[in-house]
Design an enzyme around this catalytic site. Sequence first.
Site, PDB file in Angstrom:
ATOM      1  CG  ASP A  85      -3.436   3.348   1.866  1.00  0.00           C
ATOM      2  OD1 ASP A  85      -2.715   2.346   1.721  1.00  0.00           O
ATOM      3  OD2 ASP A  85      -3.176   4.261   2.665  1.00  0.00           O
ATOM      4  NE  ARG A 101      -1.128  -5.490   5.282  1.00  0.00           N
ATOM      5  CZ  ARG A 101      -0.687  -4.248   5.309  1.00  0.00           C
ATOM      6  NH1 ARG A 101       0.283  -3.849   4.509  1.00  0.00           N
ATOM      7  NH2 ARG A 101      -1.212  -3.370   6.140  1.00  0.00           N
ATOM      8  CE  LYS A 114       3.385   4.438  -2.172  1.00  0.00           C
ATOM      9  NZ  LYS A 114       2.553   3.641  -1.285  1.00  0.00           N
ATOM     10  CG  HIS A 121      -2.547   2.818  -2.631  1.00  0.00           C
ATOM     11  ND1 HIS A 121      -1.666   3.867  -2.514  1.00  0.00           N
ATOM     12  CD2 HIS A 121      -2.323   2.039  -1.544  1.00  0.00           C
ATOM     13  CE1 HIS A 121      -0.940   3.726  -1.414  1.00  0.00           C
ATOM     14  NE2 HIS A 121      -1.338   2.613  -0.797  1.00  0.00           N
ATOM     15  CG  HIS A 160      -2.291   7.573   0.546  1.00  0.00           C
ATOM     16  ND1 HIS A 160      -1.314   8.471   0.849  1.00  0.00           N
ATOM     17  CD2 HIS A 160      -1.693   6.353   0.600  1.00  0.00           C
ATOM     18  CE1 HIS A 160      -0.187   7.839   1.085  1.00  0.00           C
ATOM     19  NE2 HIS A 160      -0.391   6.545   0.925  1.00  0.00           N
ATOM     20  CB  ALA A 186      -0.468   3.676   9.929  1.00  0.00           C
ATOM     21  CG  HIS A 237       3.539   7.444   1.989  1.00  0.00           C
ATOM     22  ND1 HIS A 237       2.567   6.628   2.521  1.00  0.00           N
ATOM     23  CD2 HIS A 237       3.700   8.468   2.888  1.00  0.00           C
ATOM     24  CE1 HIS A 237       2.170   7.122   3.686  1.00  0.00           C
ATOM     25  NE2 HIS A 237       2.842   8.231   3.932  1.00  0.00           N
ATOM     26  CG  HIS A 257      -1.249  -1.796   1.632  1.00  0.00           C
ATOM     27  ND1 HIS A 257       0.120  -1.660   1.505  1.00  0.00           N
ATOM     28  CD2 HIS A 257      -1.766  -0.551   1.577  1.00  0.00           C
ATOM     29  CE1 HIS A 257       0.411  -0.368   1.406  1.00  0.00           C
ATOM     30  NE2 HIS A 257      -0.706   0.337   1.453  1.00  0.00           N
TER      31      HIS A 257
END
Length: 327
Positions: free
Chosen positions: A233, A15, A93, A11, A165, A249, A130, A13
């Site tokens: 995450d 970007r 997801k 997991h 998470h 966040a 999530h 990110h």
Amino acid sequence: MITIRKPDDFHVHARNSYLLTRVWPHTAKVFGRALVMPNTDPLILNSEDAKRYYHQIVTVDDSCEPLMTLYLTNNTTPNMIGEAFRAGVIAGKVYPVGVTTGSDKGVRNFNAMKPVFEAMEELGMVICFHGELPGVNVIEAEKAFLDILHGIATEHPQTKIVLEHVTTADAVDFVIDHHNVAATITAHHLVMTVDDWAGRPHNFCKPVAKFERDRARLLEAAGGGHKFFLGSDSAPHPTSHKEAPVCAAGCYTAPVLLPLLTQIFMDEFGTEVALEQFASVRGAEWYGLPLNEGEVTLVEDPWEVPNCYDGIVPFMAGETINWKVES
Ligand SMILES: [Zn+2]
């Protein structure tokens, strides 16, 4: 000194645009594979988006294999799932609408997702959630989502589900009780509780870190060998988005991830065996992937985490971590 099998991050990110070039090399340096999240701007909504994003990532650094995901919405169709699967996408997801960064196009109606979930079940694609219920306060939102997830997990018993998470003892119990549900755990949720993020924007993430009994349960689960594996995450934001009246966040853990995990696991369990299971074995097994070839060695050599990496404040900035990856 410890040596473990090359780990995976299930997991992250990564970007896009300029942030991708700054953050992806930190993951690529250490990890064999990384499941990249689709809540980019623009979102990864179909197979063409996923192919384009894959090439964008490996152009920056191809030493880590990006594992692709699709952002599921109430407009996703079984046909789109089939195309994504054939393009190499391994997971979808689900972001309940409005719960975190890039979730405003997320799923409003879970019942309407049934044909999509059935298509994924048939193809063996993993559904990642999530797990927070919109409209519920940050402390109770994860627990409140478990009812919805129970319905989905029992209605699709052959589907592999990952609750992303997890932050609560309740979620840990839920995962243990549902044969087709596994969970990722981040490094930061293994060390933080509410007092560590309240008033500290760089430690603020969703779901928020909860209480000591939750943290202790997560650590037990991470070391315990039961369907819990690493998904960092790592979620970088420019400093101007973190130090703001409304703070974005996400904790940016990629630059410190394996050293921090090593410190946590060695302090708690005194052996690298549990770390290797958590970071290099159980996730690959859940996704049905071969284990990585190759190894990573870490040495005990304290270092101070820089205050900034390319304009982004990392988790543990200014603090000391006792382990580092041997270069
Ligand atoms: Zn995330």
